[in-house]
Design an enzyme around this catalytic site. Structure first.
Site, PDB file in Angstrom:
ATOM      1  N   ASP A  45     -14.429  -0.787 -11.440  1.00  0.00           N
ATOM      2  CA  ASP A  45     -15.693  -1.218 -10.830  1.00  0.00           C
ATOM      3  C   ASP A  45     -15.555  -1.243  -9.311  1.00  0.00           C
ATOM      4  OD1 ASP A  45     -18.408  -2.800 -11.302  1.00  0.00           O
ATOM      5  OD2 ASP A  45     -17.315  -3.810  -9.679  1.00  0.00           O
ATOM      6  N   TYR A  50     -17.641  -2.270  -0.852  1.00  0.00           N
ATOM      7  CA  TYR A  50     -16.204  -2.564  -0.848  1.00  0.00           C
ATOM      8  C   TYR A  50     -15.424  -1.613   0.071  1.00  0.00           C
ATOM      9  CZ  TYR A  50     -17.667  -4.839  -5.242  1.00  0.00           C
ATOM     10  OH  TYR A  50     -18.324  -5.569  -6.199  1.00  0.00           O
ATOM     11  N   LYS A  75     -21.966   1.078  -6.789  1.00  0.00           N
ATOM     12  CA  LYS A  75     -23.226   0.354  -6.599  1.00  0.00           C
ATOM     13  C   LYS A  75     -23.912   0.728  -5.288  1.00  0.00           C
ATOM     14  CE  LYS A  75     -20.858  -3.546  -8.771  1.00  0.00           C
ATOM     15  NZ  LYS A  75     -19.527  -3.596  -8.154  1.00  0.00           N
ATOM     16  N   HIS A 108     -27.036  -3.026  -6.443  1.00  0.00           N
ATOM     17  CA  HIS A 108     -26.098  -4.140  -6.240  1.00  0.00           C
ATOM     18  C   HIS A 108     -26.798  -5.510  -6.244  1.00  0.00           C
ATOM     19  CE1 HIS A 108     -21.896  -4.838  -4.328  1.00  0.00           C
ATOM     20  NE2 HIS A 108     -22.248  -5.883  -5.031  1.00  0.00           N
TER      21      HIS A 108
END
Ligand SMILES: NC(=O)c1ccc[n+]([C@@H]2O[C@H](COP(=O)([O-])OP(=O)(O)OC[C@H]3O[C@@H](n4cnc5c(N)ncnc54)[C@H](OP(=O)(O)O)[C@@H]3O)[C@@H](O)[C@H]2O)c1
Length: 274
Positions: A45, A50, A75, A108
């Site tokens: 994931d 990130y 996302k 998200h």
């Protein structure tokens, strides 16, 4: 590993690896993902936010594991929704991951007044075949109702903060009624709360020779919720996978559920602003 089927028939592993802050450098991220794949993870994931899609894609490509055996989620970040740049954001993730398709693409966070228009863009991405499934993250029932009313393709997944301090039975039930699988983010409480020290979890773990983290992860799976714990190190990555050889009783499930205090470590989905 246990699997479930998404509402379009795609198979997804019930346990995945979270990757938020999994490494400080690209090299750290790369090594953590290679280790995770080596110990058996087949579900990763990530997210645009990130900043680690490139080393994750590289680790997957260089692992030697057939692409179709690995399930990858990424996302769409809210800033790209605000800028009306959903297709561009998806293409950027594809380029960074450098893979032929993404297994699951998620919105998200809900962006107010753009729920349906964003979903339309997600449906186009799904129609292109470059994302095998599309879904949501951090969407509450009222967000889901708005989207479901207009959707041609129903969301496959809703990924939300979920652990024994925030159980969200109503949301899990609503999602189940609508064919949406819930995924738990921060399933271990992200080290921000004393969840893993809870006496009841220690007692239950003691019965099976399992840690409190393993008990919590098992609890998620048994309520039909996919869990994506993050660990940078091999030992905990392995331990978090080692949850398929015991089963909690319904009484134990209930004891764990009673830790609920509707407490989130992260922001409430109605309070996010972009
Ligand atoms: N959709 C969203 O908005 C959203 C938001 C937040 C997170 N997420 C996703 O969910 C994933 C998981 O959430 P998270 O990273 O916030 O928290 P988490 O997985 O609940 O907890 C991670 C923390 O627990 C530690 N840990 C891991 N395994 C452990 C074990 N067996 N025993 C004790 N401690 C353990 C990790 O340390 P070590 O690494 O040192 O082992 C790390 O500090 C993220 O990585 C991300 O992929 C999504």
């Amino acid at each position: 590993m246990e699997y479930t089927l998404l509402n379009n028939g795609i198979k997804i592993p019930m346990l995945g690896l979270g990757t938020y802050r999994i490494g400080k450098t690209d090299n750290d991220v790369y090594r953590a993902i290679r280790t995770a794949l080596d110990v058996g993870y087949r579900h990763i994931d990530t997210a645009t936010l990130y900043g680690n899609e490139a080393p994750i894609g590289k680790a997957i490509r260089e692992s030697g594991i057939p692409r179709e055996e690995i399930f990858i989620t990424t996302k769409l970040w809210g800033d790209d929704v605000v800028k009306d740049a959903v297709p561009q954001a998806f293409d950027r993730s594809m380029q960074l991951l450098d893979i032929d398709y993404i297994d699951l693409y998620l919105v998200h966070w809900p962006v107010k007044n753009k729920l349906v228009s964003t979903w339309r863009e997600m449906e186009k991405i799904y129609a292109s075949g470059k994302a095998k499934a599309i879904g949501l993250s951090n969407h509450l029932q009222h967000h889901l109702e708005t989207i479901l009313e207009e959707a041609n393709i129903p969301p496959a997944v809703n990924q939300v903060e979920m652990h024994p301090y925030v159980v969200l039975d109503d949301l899990v039930g609503f999602c189940a009624e609508n064919g949406i699988i819930c995924e738990a983010w921060s399933p271990l409480g992200s080290n921000k709360i004393p969840l893993l020290k809870e006496q009841v979890l220690q007692e239950i773990g003691g019965r099976y020779g399992k840690s409190t983290a393993q008990v919590v992860l098992r609890w998620n799976l048994q309520r039909g919720v996919i869990a994506i714990p993050k660990s940078s190190g091999k030992e905990r990555q392995q331990a978090n996978l080692d949850i398929f050889d015991f089963e909690l009783t319904s009484e134990e499930m209930q004891f764990i559920r009673s830790l609920d205090r509707n407490y989130r470590t992260g922001i409430h989905p109605d309070e996010i602003t972009f």
